[in-house]
Write a protein that holds these residues in place. Structure first.
Motif, short mmCIF file in Angstrom:
data_model
loop_
_atom_site.label_atom_id
_atom_site.label_comp_id
_atom_site.label_asym_id
_atom_site.label_seq_id
_atom_site.Cartn_x
_atom_site.Cartn_y
_atom_site.Cartn_z
N ARG A 33 0.94 -1.36 0.02
CA ARG A 33 -0.06 -0.01 -0.01
C ARG A 33 0.73 1.25 -0.11
NH1 ARG A 33 -5.57 0.69 3.42
NH2 ARG A 33 -6.29 2.51 2.12
N GLN A 34 2.24 1.16 0.79
CA GLN A 34 3.07 2.29 0.59
C GLN A 34 3.49 2.70 -0.48
OE1 GLN A 34 5.75 1.26 3.83
NE2 GLN A 34 4.42 2.50 5.32
N ILE A 35 3.68 1.49 -1.48
CA ILE A 35 4.52 1.58 -2.88
C ILE A 35 3.35 2.21 -3.64
CG2 ILE A 35 5.30 0.29 -4.60
CD1 ILE A 35 6.68 -1.48 -2.58
N PHE A 36 2.21 1.64 -3.60
CA PHE A 36 1.18 2.15 -4.35
C PHE A 36 0.97 3.65 -4.11
CE2 PHE A 36 -3.45 3.14 -4.86
CZ PHE A 36 -3.66 3.14 -6.31
N SER A 37 0.88 4.04 -2.95
CA SER A 37 0.78 5.68 -2.55
C SER A 37 1.71 6.40 -3.10
CB SER A 37 0.59 5.59 -1.16
OG SER A 37 0.39 7.01 -0.76
N MET B 104 3.75 5.77 -5.68
CA MET B 104 3.68 5.76 -7.05
C MET B 104 2.64 6.55 -7.41
SD MET B 104 6.07 3.97 -8.37
CE MET B 104 5.72 3.74 -10.16
N LYS B 105 1.19 6.83 -6.64
CA LYS B 105 0.24 7.33 -7.04
C LYS B 105 0.66 8.99 -6.88
CE LYS B 105 -3.30 8.35 -4.17
NZ LYS B 105 -4.20 8.21 -3.26
N TYR B 106 1.43 9.19 -5.99
CA TYR B 106 1.82 10.70 -5.81
C TYR B 106 2.98 11.16 -6.90
CZ TYR B 106 -0.85 11.08 -1.84
OH TYR B 106 -2.17 11.47 -0.96
N LEU B 107 3.94 10.24 -7.17
CA LEU B 107 4.65 10.57 -8.14
C LEU B 107 4.17 10.63 -9.71
CD1 LEU B 107 7.72 10.71 -8.96
CD2 LEU B 107 7.67 7.97 -9.50
N SER B 108 3.12 10.19 -9.81
CA SER B 108 2.28 10.09 -11.23
C SER B 108 1.60 11.59 -11.12
CB SER B 108 1.29 9.14 -11.43
OG SER B 108 0.25 9.07 -10.51
N PHE B 109 1.24 11.89 -9.96
CA PHE B 109 0.55 13.23 -9.68
C PHE B 109 1.77 14.33 -10.23
CE2 PHE B 109 -3.03 11.82 -6.45
CZ PHE B 109 -3.72 11.35 -7.50
N GLN C 227 -9.46 15.04 1.01
CA GLN C 227 -10.76 15.09 2.02
C GLN C 227 -11.21 13.50 1.76
OE1 GLN C 227 -11.72 17.36 3.84
NE2 GLN C 227 -13.44 16.11 4.51
N ARG C 228 -11.08 13.19 0.71
CA ARG C 228 -11.73 11.66 0.57
C ARG C 228 -10.72 10.40 1.29
NH1 ARG C 228 -11.93 11.78 -5.91
NH2 ARG C 228 -13.68 13.10 -6.25
N GLU C 229 -9.34 10.74 1.32
CA GLU C 229 -8.59 9.81 2.16
C GLU C 229 -9.00 9.99 3.64
OE1 GLU C 229 -5.83 6.83 2.54
OE2 GLU C 229 -6.49 7.60 0.71
N LYS C 230 -9.04 11.26 4.03
CA LYS C 230 -9.56 11.57 5.48
C LYS C 230 -10.84 10.89 5.72
CE LYS C 230 -8.71 15.68 7.08
NZ LYS C 230 -8.72 17.07 7.45
N GLU C 231 -11.55 10.88 4.95
CA GLU C 231 -12.97 10.46 5.19
C GLU C 231 -12.90 8.82 5.29
OE1 GLU C 231 -15.80 11.94 2.19
OE2 GLU C 231 -15.74 13.87 3.27
#
Length: 88
Positions: free
Chosen positions: A5-9, A11-16, A76-80
């Motif tokens: 999950r950390q790797i996915f996160s 990679m997601k922010y790197l793509s952002f 906001q979605r992540e916090k919810e």
């Protein structure tokens, strides 16, 4: 949070970040190239290049603002989602 999950996160922010960089630089380059083309095609003065730069920077700022709004919604979605996981 597991390692996958950390790797996915990450990679997601790197793509952002990659998307942000391309979204900012593309309008600037396209407007400058268009201004140079107009300047050469119609024998216009250097003011066309200045207008092209201003329009390109405006487009880059607009892309940055839209990206900022997107990131705010994602946070906001992540916090919810985290709050829902904590509640039994």
């Amino acid at each position: 949070m597991g390692p996958n999950r950390q790797i996915f996160s990450a990679m997601k922010y790197l793509s952002f970040l990659t998307q942000l960089g391309l979204s900012i630089i593309t309008p600037i380059l396209l407007c400058i190239l268009g201004a140079v083309w107009l300047q050469n095609k119609f024998q216009l003065g250097g003011w066309v290049l200045i207008v092209g730069i201003i329009l390109g920077v405006g487009g880059g700022c607009s892309a940055f603002y839209q990206f900022y709004q997107f990131i705010q919604r994602e946070e906001q979605r992540e916090k919810e989602r985290k709050e829902e996981e904590k509640e039994p």
